[in-house]
Design a protein around this motif. Structure first.
Motif, mmCIF file in Angstrom:
data_model
loop_
_atom_site.group_PDB
_atom_site.id
_atom_site.type_symbol
_atom_site.label_atom_id
_atom_site.label_comp_id
_atom_site.label_asym_id
_atom_site.label_seq_id
_atom_site.Cartn_x
_atom_site.Cartn_y
_atom_site.Cartn_z
ATOM 1 N N ARG A 10 0.836 -1.206 0.000
ATOM 2 C CA ARG A 10 0.000 0.000 0.000
ATOM 3 C C ARG A 10 0.862 1.243 0.000
ATOM 4 O O ARG A 10 2.034 1.208 0.352
ATOM 5 N N ARG A 11 0.246 2.370 -0.355
ATOM 6 C CA ARG A 11 0.944 3.656 -0.305
ATOM 7 C C ARG A 11 1.200 4.052 1.140
ATOM 8 O O ARG A 11 0.466 3.651 2.039
ATOM 9 N N LEU A 12 2.236 4.871 1.350
ATOM 10 C CA LEU A 12 2.608 5.293 2.689
ATOM 11 C C LEU A 12 1.949 6.607 3.116
ATOM 12 O O LEU A 12 2.011 6.960 4.285
ATOM 13 N N ASP A 13 1.311 7.344 2.203
ATOM 14 C CA ASP A 13 0.727 8.652 2.525
ATOM 15 C C ASP A 13 -0.315 8.548 3.639
ATOM 16 O O ASP A 13 -1.123 7.629 3.658
ATOM 17 N N TRP A 14 -0.314 9.546 4.514
ATOM 18 C CA TRP A 14 -1.360 9.677 5.545
ATOM 19 C C TRP A 14 -2.592 10.333 4.954
ATOM 20 O O TRP A 14 -3.710 10.015 5.325
ATOM 21 N N SER A 15 -2.383 11.251 4.047
ATOM 22 C CA SER A 15 -3.429 11.824 3.200
ATOM 23 C C SER A 15 -2.761 12.020 1.854
ATOM 24 O O SER A 15 -1.536 12.010 1.776
ATOM 25 N N PRO A 16 -3.524 12.182 0.778
ATOM 26 C CA PRO A 16 -2.902 12.208 -0.544
ATOM 27 C C PRO A 16 -1.703 13.163 -0.622
ATOM 28 O O PRO A 16 -1.824 14.362 -0.399
ATOM 29 N N GLY A 17 -0.530 12.571 -0.911
ATOM 30 C CA GLY A 17 0.681 13.355 -1.107
ATOM 31 C C GLY A 17 1.349 13.865 0.153
ATOM 32 O O GLY A 17 2.327 14.600 0.084
ATOM 33 N N GLN A 18 0.844 13.483 1.342
ATOM 34 C CA GLN A 18 1.419 13.965 2.600
ATOM 35 C C GLN A 18 1.888 12.782 3.430
ATOM 36 O O GLN A 18 1.173 11.791 3.579
ATOM 37 N N PHE A 19 3.097 12.934 3.993
ATOM 38 C CA PHE A 19 3.748 11.845 4.708
ATOM 39 C C PHE A 19 4.120 12.279 6.115
ATOM 40 O O PHE A 19 4.420 13.444 6.350
ATOM 41 N N LEU A 20 4.150 11.316 7.030
ATOM 42 C CA LEU A 20 4.588 11.578 8.395
ATOM 43 C C LEU A 20 6.070 11.246 8.498
ATOM 44 O O LEU A 20 6.472 10.105 8.232
ATOM 45 N N VAL A 68 6.988 7.184 8.313
ATOM 46 C CA VAL A 68 6.066 6.214 8.906
ATOM 47 C C VAL A 68 4.924 5.911 7.934
ATOM 48 O O VAL A 68 4.258 6.823 7.435
ATOM 49 N N CYS A 69 4.691 4.629 7.691
ATOM 50 C CA CYS A 69 3.617 4.185 6.811
ATOM 51 C C CYS A 69 2.269 4.366 7.502
ATOM 52 O O CYS A 69 2.084 3.959 8.659
ATOM 53 N N ALA A 70 1.324 4.933 6.783
ATOM 54 C CA ALA A 70 -0.005 5.195 7.332
ATOM 55 C C ALA A 70 -0.802 3.912 7.575
ATOM 56 O O ALA A 70 -1.635 3.864 8.473
ATOM 57 N N ALA A 71 -0.558 2.868 6.804
ATOM 58 C CA ALA A 71 -1.389 1.669 6.892
ATOM 59 C C ALA A 71 -1.144 0.868 8.170
ATOM 60 O O ALA A 71 -2.080 0.542 8.891
ATOM 61 N N HIS A 72 0.100 0.527 8.459
ATOM 62 C CA HIS A 72 0.383 -0.347 9.596
ATOM 63 C C HIS A 72 1.523 0.153 10.470
ATOM 64 O O HIS A 72 2.033 -0.591 11.298
ATOM 65 N N GLY A 73 1.976 1.378 10.256
ATOM 66 C CA GLY A 73 2.970 1.995 11.126
ATOM 67 C C GLY A 73 4.405 1.564 10.922
ATOM 68 O O GLY A 73 5.251 1.841 11.767
ATOM 69 N N ALA A 74 4.727 0.907 9.817
ATOM 70 C CA ALA A 74 6.123 0.561 9.551
ATOM 71 C C ALA A 74 6.939 1.847 9.501
ATOM 72 O O ALA A 74 6.485 2.862 8.970
ATOM 73 N N SER A 75 8.159 1.813 10.057
ATOM 74 C CA SER A 75 9.017 2.996 10.127
ATOM 75 C C SER A 75 10.275 2.769 9.302
ATOM 76 O O SER A 75 10.995 1.779 9.515
ATOM 77 N N PHE A 76 10.541 3.696 8.388
ATOM 78 C CA PHE A 76 11.667 3.588 7.466
ATOM 79 C C PHE A 76 12.640 4.738 7.705
ATOM 80 O O PHE A 76 12.223 5.896 7.766
#
Length: 114
Positions: A54-64, A71-79
């Motif tokens: 899945r995409r990592l965005d928290w909202s379209p085009g925005q990342f934490l 941090v991936c929005a879907a399951h919290g994986a941290s890169f």
């Protein structure tokens, strides 16, 4: 100002330390990329989490990004933002797929384009 081949976006359109989503035409076809600005440099990865695809965005085009981690929005994986390696969450030990980019005349562009 001429747009260089493989241009993705203007570096000055990304605040320092922020990542944005950018659509790109790669050799394997169209992809959505995460482009992260770090000072006068940029890094990029496919916007695909290795855990669930899945995409990592928290909202379209925005990342934490927190403490050097994307941090991936879907399951919290941290890169790690330095190398895309997963250091926490369900895909620990895997990594985001890097896409070679460079900054040329203020543009973030694909490294192997033109």
């Amino acid at each position: 100002m001429d747009t260089p081949p493989g241009a993705l976006c203007r570096l000055d359109h990304i605040p320092d330390g922020v990542a944005v989503a950018v659509d790109a035409e790669l050799p394997d076809g169209p992809e959505n990329l995460i482009v992260l600005r770090e000072g006068e440099q940029a890094r990029a990865w496919l916007n695909i989490c290795p855990h669930a695809g899945r995409r990592l965005d928290w909202s379209p085009g925005q990342f934490l990004i927190s403490k050097g981690l994307l941090v991936c929005a879907a399951h919290g994986a941290s890169f790690r933002t330095g190398d895309g390696a997963c250091v926490g969450g369900p895909c620990r030990g895997q990594a985001l797929r890097a896409v070679g980019v460079c900054v040329e005349r203020g543009w973030v562009r694909l490294r192997d384009a033109g």
